[in-house]
Scaffold this motif. Structure first.
Motif: not given
Length: 176
Positions: A127-141
């Motif tokens: 999970h080191t490179g994972a971005s968990t920001s809420e501003d990403q769209s669902w398909w990007e997550r």
């Protein structure tokens, strides 16, 4: 009267009238000797070249035999593994060990060490490179989770580690 006999001319009194030059002490090369030496050299060359080809072929045959033996051993290992995978108990044990699956009605536990990592290894996601920001769209997550799932952090446990922890304590899995 003079009589010539052979290469030397002799007089009637027995003395040599004419003498040939004395031997020089070296090797006299005649056409016949040169021809024999050339034929001998050609024979030696052809024998050596054929012997080299023969020895190379023997070496290649030995390497091919060793490869065949190694391939047969690998095939035997694969057939043994295929036979294991045809056993439903082995499949259940692998699902428990690798995936952490439990039977219906069982409670599964995962023991973690002081670092928060699963005890005894197992696969994990980095999970080191994972971005968990809420501003990403669902398909990007979703796409980023696919990339994370493609890079596990460690190898699955070995086949010998088939113990399952239940409420009653550590017990070996069925068929293990």
């Amino acid at each position: 009267m003079q009589v010539q006999a052979g290469p030397e001319a002799t007089s009637s009194d027995g003395e040599a009238a004419e003498q040939l030059p004395a031997d020089r002490g070296g090797i006299h090369l005649t056409k016949r000797l040169v021809a024999v030496l050339l034929v001998g050299a050609m024979l030696i060359f052809s024998i050596i070249s054929n012997l080299t080809v023969y020895l190379n072929q023997r070496r290649q045959m030995a390497e091919a035999r060793a490869q065949i033996i190694a391939s047969n051993e690998h095939i035997a290992d694969l057939l043994t593994e295929q036979e294991r995978w045809s056993d439903p108990n082995y499949v259940r044990a692998q699902a428990r060990a690798r995936l952490g699956w439990v039977q219906a009605g069982e409670v599964g536990y995962q023991v973690i060490d002081e670092d928060g990592q699963p005890y005894g290894g197992g696969s994990g996601i980095d999970h080191t490179g994972a971005s968990t920001s809420e501003d990403q769209s669902w398909w990007e997550r979703i796409w980023s989770s696919v990339g994370e799932a493609d890079a596990p952090t460690s190898a699955p446990p070995s086949v010998d580690d088939e113990r399952v922890v239940t409420e009653g304590g550590a017990t070996p899995t069925p068929g293990g």
